[in-house]
Design a protein around this motif. Structure first.
Motif, PDB file in Angstrom:
ATOM      1  N   VAL A 571       0.840  -1.200   0.000  1.00  0.00           N
ATOM      2  CA  VAL A 571       0.000   0.000   0.000  1.00  0.00           C
ATOM      3  C   VAL A 571       0.873   1.248   0.000  1.00  0.00           C
ATOM      4  N   GLU A 572       1.912   1.230   0.862  1.00  0.00           N
ATOM      5  CA  GLU A 572       2.806   2.390   0.918  1.00  0.00           C
ATOM      6  C   GLU A 572       3.507   2.614  -0.419  1.00  0.00           C
ATOM      7  N   SER A 574       2.565   1.715  -3.421  1.00  0.00           N
ATOM      8  CA  SER A 574       1.635   2.170  -4.455  1.00  0.00           C
ATOM      9  C   SER A 574       1.479   3.676  -4.400  1.00  0.00           C
ATOM     10  N   GLU A 575       1.380   4.203  -3.192  1.00  0.00           N
ATOM     11  CA  GLU A 575       1.263   5.652  -3.040  1.00  0.00           C
ATOM     12  C   GLU A 575       2.549   6.339  -3.497  1.00  0.00           C
ATOM     13  N   GLN A 576       3.711   5.741  -3.110  1.00  0.00           N
ATOM     14  CA  GLN A 576       4.978   6.340  -3.519  1.00  0.00           C
ATOM     15  C   GLN A 576       5.167   6.296  -5.035  1.00  0.00           C
ATOM     16  N   GLU A 578       2.866   6.320  -7.321  1.00  0.00           N
ATOM     17  CA  GLU A 578       1.992   7.317  -7.946  1.00  0.00           C
ATOM     18  C   GLU A 578       2.628   8.704  -7.873  1.00  0.00           C
ATOM     19  N   VAL A 579       3.180   9.042  -6.667  1.00  0.00           N
ATOM     20  CA  VAL A 579       3.841  10.337  -6.516  1.00  0.00           C
ATOM     21  C   VAL A 579       5.052  10.427  -7.446  1.00  0.00           C
TER      22      VAL A 579
END
Length: 1014
Positions: A571-572, A574-576, A578-579
């Motif tokens: 999850v972490e 995936s967010e990174q 995207e950024v």
């Protein structure tokens, strides 16, 4: 008395005649007698003819017998008999073949006969020795020099009779010589055939399967066919070892033997015959006394004395490889030079055969040795493969076994495949290292083992030292060692005593985790070092397997925890991600776009041009154009109202250009500064011209920035796609050239790049290349134009002007190349060369009260150390700084006023004064005159050319104003471009004191000036 008949050779027929009475005449006389009347005379004549016929037949038979002889010696014997029967006395026959003179019967040769024979040969075939009373005649002498002659008793009266006999014998002698020559040739041919056959046989033996001993014996037989070789040996020489190997030796007398495989040092054979043949590299032949004279030093007798000896070296190039020797212990014909030559010739072939055979045997020996090595290696590899397979099986068991008991039993079965494992156990240390556990124990007696505290048993002893331990109780040394350990308390007997015991610690890294052991109770059944090595290999895998089994449970728990943590981390991430993707998109946009206007930048445009060129290569009908725009007066706006306003202007220009193009088809890019470009698809030049006009029209309206109305325009250069364009740089270059042509034509214009511009571009490239070479060759030279007092023409100084001594175009003025030098970045290099050359000439050019002006281009003032470098140059040339002035244009003062002011101050402090050139043509800011503390103002020639005193306006007013301003600022004024007396007079009336121009002198080289001075 009737004369004896003789045979006389006439052509191919032998005629029989009676000396003094020719046959036909006798016949005629008989006829006349018969006719005339005397029967008695006729009868006498008939009896004489019959006697003569009988004698002729006897001579013919004798000569026929001579034709059948085999050699010249037999021929000589028969000729002796023949001539003796013919009435000659003490007949002696001598003949010469080659260099040898032979005689038939040495007893018949009297003293002086040989010389008499030789004299006859030299005197035309006849000679009489008055001292001995002997006469000699040549029977025949061949062209080769061979010949045969006869010596008999008698004087000159015998010459005719003996000569007739020699003439009869000559063809027979020649035939005998020829027969001997043919026989000798046939014998040599047969010998050559035998020799050739022998050499073929030697070569065949070298490549056959015959062993070396048989081949050497056959070689002995072959040599024996050509010479006496009852005693024969072959010795090979090794120059590295300096030793001989008597590879073959047969001797009927000498009992000394040599080992064919042993190398005998040459020192053992020193000064012997074989030693001399090797050392001196030439054959020896003859008896022992004869050979003592053939060697270079004393000779030592080795072995039995021989009657005759022949030894030849076997040579390969100049290197001795061995020796061949034949010898005789009995009296027999001695060896000859022919035997020596033959043995030498055969020796090289024998060496070749021996080399091949020895190499073959060496190869077979090495193959045999290698075969044995490979057999052992294969056996070892097979064992290694079995061990490796065993290790794989154990490794597989550690993963597939459902429980440890199953794993232990499988390991027991595997170990039993290699050694006696009827008694087998595995011992493991507890986690705290205090207890010894026996998870698997098999004993043929049925005994069992239970967990116990660590003690002094044999298992603990092996584990304590961490090394494999092999004990053979039948070995006295082993028993003594065990008793010693027991007495010292390091070992205590536990359980039933075995005949043999083998234990290997289970190691995991440096940690001992247990023991693997086998033991035997049966006498004669034990273990070896190989068994110890095998069990050691297996123990490593078992230890790893046990650790895997132990770690499996921990791993299962770890997997569960890992899956939980992976889900959280996913999850972490995936967010990174995207950024990061957003950042990458932004970076990509920033790399390919201009940060100020947001338009595509030069890199983006170049990429699109590459695509367009590729498109055109695929489709020749596809056409595109590149528009290159440059804003007019942008630098003035930027310098006057500031960079922030300039940036706002560029943004607005970018928006207006973007509205001019077709969305999705054309592209606007900012290349840098005030340069823009458009890439567009076109059908022809008209489309590009219309786009250029839209761009110009877009800037006709003023741009409002921070309450100010700013006016600017654009100059547009256009390049159309063409097959000769291969790179984006070529397109942009030509569009840039067209843009500069538009700008030079009056700004706010459009120029299409054409062939003329192309030729101009090529010319510029050529000039640029020539400039670079000219800098290296130092082809630039200063010309000097004097600055004079207008009142009397006295020279107060000079202005140094650059000239180019072009090797093909002659002397070129600055207008022909300075714009190219400035554009290519060569201007500063040219100026510094000019500075150096001018200062080098200053001492010869200037009087003490004169000075020289040097022109500085604006580029120089970008360098922070300009003044220091220039002052160092002046000092290095030994020139007074007060005699040097620099000239700058008004444009140079705009770029960085603060820095330029500091440079001027430092130069002025060191005595170098500053002149402002072309005053009145640029910005003519009055503040510059005061701010930079200039010394001199030079009025531009454009104001001097149309100077007229009667006019109040125009150039006259400008010049008057400049002079008034300069006087107020206490500046020196120099008028440039004075060409007429009217201009000079006007300037004097206006108050100008100094000037320069063609009226006074044209620029000239130092040589010309010095020549004019005389």
């Amino acid at each position: 008395m009737v004369d004896r008949p003789t045979l006389k050779k006439t052509g191919a027929v032998t005629d029989i005649t009676v000396r003094g009475r020719p046959g036909p005449r006798a016949g005629n006389r008989a006829s006349r007698t018969a006719e005339g009347g005397s029967v008695e005379e006729a009868a006498i004549l008939m009896r004489s003819a019959e006697a003569m016929t009988v004698e002729a037949r006897a001579i013919g038979r004798s000569l026929g017998d001579l034709l059948g002889v085999r050699d010249i010696a037999t021929f000589a014997a028969r000729v002796t008999e023949y001539l003796t029967e013919a009435g000659f006395h003490n007949v002696a026959i001598a003949w010469r073949m080659g260099e040898t003179i032979s005689v038939h019967d040495p007893a018949a040769i009297l003293e002086g006969d040989i010389n008499t024979t030789l004299q006859a040969r030299e005197n035309g075939g006849w000679y009489v020795n008055a001292a001995t009373g002997r006469a000699a005649a040549c029977i025949d002498v061949l062209e080769t020099g061979d010949g045969i002659g006869v010596v008999v008793d008698g004087g000159p009266s015998l010459r005719g009779h003996l000569r007739e006999q020699c003439d009869l014998l000559a063809p027979i002698a020649r035939a005998v010589f020829e027969k001997m020559r043919l026989t000798d040739s046939l014998r040599q041919l047969e010998r050559s055939e035998q020799l050739q056959s022998a050499l073929f046989h030697i070569a065949d033996m070298a490549s056959s399967e015959m062993d070396l001993g048989d081949m050497l014996r056959e070689l002995h037989v072959i040599v024996g066919r050509f010479m006496y070789a009852e005693n024969f040996y072959i010795a090979l020489y090794d120059d590295q070892k300096d030793a001989l190997r008597f590879i073959y030796l047969v001797d009927t007398e000498d009992t000394l033997t040599r080992d064919p495989n042993e190398f005998l040092p040459m020192s053992v054979l020193e000064r012997g015959l074989t030693w001399y043949v090797i050392r001196e590299k030439h054959p020896l032949m003859g008896s022992l006394p004869q050979m003592r004279t053939q060697v270079s030093g004393p000779m030592r007798d080795i072995g039995a004395d021989c009657y005759d000896w022949l030894g030849v070296p076997i040579l390969l190039s100049d290197r001795v490889r061995g020796v061949l020797v034949v010898q005789s212990y009995i009296e027999r014909p001695r060896y000859t030079l022919a035997d020596q030559a033959l043995l030498t010739y055969v020796g090289s072939h024998i060496l070749t055969a021996l080399d091949r055979k020895l190499a073959q045997e060496e190869l077979e020996r090495r193959v045999e040795e290698r075969t044995q090595e490979l057999t052992l290696e294969v056996q070892e590899r097979q064992r290694s493969v079995r061990i490796q397979e065993t290790l794989y099986r154990i490794a597989e068991l550690s993963h597939t076994a459902t429980n440890l008991d199953e794993f232990y039993a499988a390991v027991h079965r595997i170990v039993g495949e290699f050694l006696d494992a009827r008694n087998f156990y595995i011992a493991l240390l507890s986690d705290d290292g205090e207890m010894l556990q026996f998870p698997y124990y098999v004993d043929q007696s049925g005994a069992t083992a239970s967990t116990r505290r660590l003690g002094r048993g044999i298992s603990e002893y092996a584990m304590r030292f961490g090394k494999p331990l092999l004990l053979d109780m039948s070995d006295p040394d082993t028993l003594a060692r065990i008793r010693d350990l027991q007495q010292r308390g390091e070992l205590s007997p536990i359980g039933k005593e075995s005949v043999a015991w083998l234990g290997v610690p289970l190691l995991l890294g440096d940690r001992v985790m247990g023991l693997l052991a086998v033991q035997s109770y049966t006498p004669g059944v034990g273990y070896t070092d190989r068994d110890r090595e095998l069990l050691t290999f297996i123990s490593y895998q078992i230890a790893n397997g046990l650790e895997r089994q132990r770690a499996a449970a921990e791993l299962k728990n770890a997997y569960a925890d890992l899956e939980r943590r992976v889900a959280e981390r996913t999850v972490e991430l995936s967010e990174q991600i995207e950024v990061r993707e957003q950042i990458e998109q932004r970076l990509k946009h920033e790399v390919l776009h201009d940060s100020l206007t947001g338009l595509p930048n030069r890199a983006y445009l170049r990429d699109q041009l590459v695509r367009a060129l590729a498109h055109r290569e695929r489709d020749p009908s596809y056409r595109f154009a590149v528009l290159f725009m440059d804003l007019d007066r942008f630098k003035v706006i930027n310098d006057s109202v500031g960079h922030l306003v300039g940036d706002a202007l560029l943004k607005e220009v970018a928006r207006r250009f973007s509205r001019c193009v077709r969305g999705g088809r054309d592209m606007v890019a900012r290349l840098g500064g005030d340069e823009f470009a458009i890439l567009m698809d076109v059908e022809g030049a008209d489309s590009a011209m219309r786009m250029g006009q839209r761009v110009i029209d877009a800037l006709r309206e003023p741009v409002r920035v921070e309450g100010k109305e700013l006016f600017t325009g654009a100059s547009v250069g256009i390049t159309l796609s063409s097959p000769h364009y291969a790179s984006p740089e070529d397109l942009l270059r030509d569009a840039d050239i067209a843009m500069y042509r538009a700008k030079s034509g009056g700004r706010h214009r459009i120029e299409l790049f054409d062939e003329q511009l192309h030729e101009q571009a090529l010319h510029l490239l050529e000039v640029e290349s020539d400039l670079r070479r000219a800098v290296t060759r130092r082809e630039f030279e200063p010309y000097f134009q004097p600055i004079v007092r207008l009142i009397d023409g006295g020279v107060v100084g000079y202005e140094a002007l650059m000239r180019w001594n072009h090797p093909e175009r002659g002397v070129l003025a600055p207008a022909a190349f300075l714009h190219v030098a400035d554009a290519s970045g060569s201007m500063e290099v040219l100026d510094w060369q000019m500075f150096e050359s001018t200062l080098d000439m200053a001492s010869r050019l200037l009087a003490p009260d004169q000075y020289v002006n040097l022109n500085f281009s604006p580029r120089h003032f970008r360098s922070l150390d300009l003044d220091e470098r220039f002052l160092r140059l002046i000092a290095s040339k030994g020139v007074n700084p007060a005699q040097v002035r620099i000239e700058v244009t008004e444009g140079a003062l705009l770029e960085n006023p603060e820095q330029i002011g500091q440079v001027f101050n430092r130069l002025r402090d060191n005595g170098v004064l500053i002149a402002l050139d072309d005053f009145g043509t640029g910005y003519s800011s009055l503040s510059y005159l005061h701010r930079f503390k200039l010394h001199t103002v030079k009025i531009d020639r454009s104001f001097i050319s149309d100077l007229q005193l009667e006019e109040e306006g125009g150039s006259t007013a400008v010049v008057r104003a400049i002079l008034a301003l300069s006087r107020a600022q206490r500046l020196e004024v120099v008028a440039e471009g004075i060409e007429t007396e009217l201009q000079r007079g006007a300037l004097l009336e206006l108050g100008c004191e100094l000037g320069q121009g063609y009226l006074f002198a044209k620029p000239a080289s130092l040589g010309t000036i010095l020549a004019a001075r005389g």
